[in-house]
Design a protein around this motif. Structure first.
Motif, short mmCIF file in Angstrom:
data_model
loop_
_atom_site.label_atom_id
_atom_site.label_comp_id
_atom_site.label_asym_id
_atom_site.label_seq_id
_atom_site.Cartn_x
_atom_site.Cartn_y
_atom_site.Cartn_z
N VAL A 281 3.60 3.16 -5.13
CA VAL A 281 4.61 2.34 -4.46
C VAL A 281 4.49 2.45 -2.94
O VAL A 281 4.58 1.45 -2.22
N GLU A 282 4.25 3.65 -2.42
CA GLU A 282 4.09 3.83 -0.97
C GLU A 282 2.86 3.09 -0.46
O GLU A 282 2.90 2.48 0.61
N THR A 283 1.78 3.12 -1.23
CA THR A 283 0.57 2.38 -0.86
C THR A 283 0.85 0.88 -0.84
O THR A 283 0.45 0.18 0.10
N LEU A 284 1.55 0.40 -1.84
CA LEU A 284 1.91 -1.02 -1.91
C LEU A 284 2.77 -1.42 -0.71
O LEU A 284 2.51 -2.45 -0.07
N GLN A 285 3.78 -0.61 -0.38
CA GLN A 285 4.62 -0.90 0.79
C GLN A 285 3.78 -0.97 2.06
O GLN A 285 3.92 -1.90 2.86
N PHE A 286 2.91 0.01 2.25
CA PHE A 286 2.09 0.08 3.45
C PHE A 286 1.18 -1.14 3.56
O PHE A 286 1.08 -1.77 4.62
N VAL A 287 0.51 -1.50 2.47
CA VAL A 287 -0.40 -2.65 2.48
C VAL A 287 0.36 -3.93 2.80
O VAL A 287 -0.10 -4.76 3.60
N CYS A 288 1.52 -4.10 2.21
CA CYS A 288 2.31 -5.32 2.44
C CYS A 288 2.81 -5.43 3.88
O CYS A 288 3.11 -6.53 4.35
N GLN A 289 2.89 -4.31 4.59
CA GLN A 289 3.33 -4.33 5.99
C GLN A 289 2.21 -4.72 6.95
O GLN A 289 2.48 -5.01 8.12
N GLN A 290 0.97 -4.73 6.49
CA GLN A 290 -0.16 -5.02 7.39
C GLN A 290 -0.27 -6.53 7.62
O GLN A 290 -0.43 -7.29 6.67
N LYS A 291 -0.17 -6.94 8.87
CA LYS A 291 -0.12 -8.37 9.17
C LYS A 291 -1.43 -9.08 8.85
O LYS A 291 -1.42 -10.28 8.56
N ASP A 292 -2.55 -8.37 8.86
CA ASP A 292 -3.84 -9.01 8.57
C ASP A 292 -4.02 -9.30 7.07
O ASP A 292 -4.86 -10.11 6.70
N VAL A 293 -3.26 -8.63 6.23
CA VAL A 293 -3.40 -8.81 4.78
C VAL A 293 -2.68 -10.09 4.36
O VAL A 293 -1.48 -10.24 4.60
N ARG A 294 -3.42 -11.01 3.74
CA ARG A 294 -2.85 -12.29 3.31
C ARG A 294 -2.62 -12.36 1.80
O ARG A 294 -1.73 -13.05 1.34
N ARG A 295 -3.47 -11.67 1.04
CA ARG A 295 -3.34 -11.67 -0.42
C ARG A 295 -3.30 -10.24 -0.92
O ARG A 295 -4.16 -9.43 -0.56
N VAL A 296 -2.32 -9.95 -1.77
CA VAL A 296 -2.21 -8.63 -2.38
C VAL A 296 -2.19 -8.81 -3.89
O VAL A 296 -1.38 -9.57 -4.41
N MET A 297 -3.11 -8.15 -4.57
CA MET A 297 -3.17 -8.18 -6.03
C MET A 297 -2.82 -6.78 -6.53
O MET A 297 -3.43 -5.80 -6.09
N VAL A 298 -1.82 -6.68 -7.40
CA VAL A 298 -1.25 -5.39 -7.79
C VAL A 298 -1.40 -5.20 -9.29
O VAL A 298 -0.96 -6.04 -10.08
N VAL A 299 -2.02 -4.08 -9.69
CA VAL A 299 -2.18 -3.76 -11.10
C VAL A 299 -1.49 -2.41 -11.34
O VAL A 299 -2.13 -1.35 -11.31
N PRO A 300 -0.16 -2.45 -11.57
CA PRO A 300 0.59 -1.21 -11.80
C PRO A 300 0.62 -0.87 -13.28
O PRO A 300 0.24 -1.68 -14.13
N ASP A 301 1.09 0.32 -13.59
CA ASP A 301 1.42 0.65 -14.98
C ASP A 301 2.71 -0.10 -15.27
O ASP A 301 3.81 0.40 -15.06
N GLY A 302 2.55 -1.34 -15.71
CA GLY A 302 3.69 -2.26 -15.84
C GLY A 302 4.79 -1.77 -16.75
O GLY A 302 5.96 -2.07 -16.54
#
Length: 196
Positions: free
Chosen positions: A118-139
């Motif tokens: 979750v912390e990694t996901l939060q950090f990645v989503c805060q990066q302005k250069d990142v336009r697409r985030v694909m997330v494969v969690p233990d759903g």
């Protein structure tokens, strides 16, 4: 993780979870199709996830983050498999661009894998250069935490796709079925299934 030089596309994976799902699919489809199912092609699977997440042909840069328990030195149902020797700090290129891979082990005495994910996901989503985030969690395990984290992302320009094995209660993101990309990586063809 530093804040410099983030790729436009980032894939975040609970590697232990996706390895278990691949195993379940191998066992089930070997029985159904009455043939041996090979280990999943990691590069093929990553490519399918990228396509489902909106990456299109071109000179794209995609960073793949595989989060795993420290005691697991390798994936059991994918090739390549060894985190240190074959995956971490390695890259491959295809018609979708270059994919750079990082394998991040979680030390249980420091944090839990769920918290780190979750912390990694939060950090990645805060990066302005990142336009697409694909997330494969233990759903089955942390979907609600992932959903809450993504509901707080305040950037309408980001395309976020969450991969689960079945449709889940919606959020402020797209959803894709994880099984389809894994079936492709395992070499299971649609025509085989339609003949069952």
């Amino acid at each position: 993780m530093n804040e410099k030089n983030w790729s436009e596309n980032v894939i975040i994976v609970d590697a232990d979870y996706v390895d278990r799902v691949a195993f379940d699919l191998i066992v089930n489809f070997e029985r159904m199709l009455e043939r041996r199912i090979p280990q999943a092609d990691l590069a093929r699977w990553i490519e399918c996830v990228a396509l489902d997440g909106g990456v299109r042909e071109g000179a794209n840069q995609t960073h793949v983050i595989l989060i795993h328990d420290k005691e697991h030195a390798e994936l059991k149902n994918f090739v390549p498999a060894n985190y240190d020797d074959e995956i971490n700090a390695k890259a491959f290129s295809d018609h979708l661009g270059e994919f750079t891979m990082s394998a991040l082990p979680v030390e249980p005495t420091v944090t839990t894998k769920d918290s780190f994910f979750v912390e990694t996901l939060q950090f990645v989503c805060q990066q302005k250069d990142v336009r697409r985030v694909m997330v494969v969690p233990d759903g089955e395990h942390i979907y609600n935490k992932v959903k809450q984290t993504l509901d707080r992302v305040d950037d309408d320009q980001k395309r976020i796709t969450v991969f689960t094995m079945q449709p889940m209660p919606g959020g402020s993101f797209r959803q894709e079925i994880l099984g389809y990309s894994l079936m492709s990586a395992l070499g299971i063809r649609g025509e085989e299934l339609s003949s069952l």
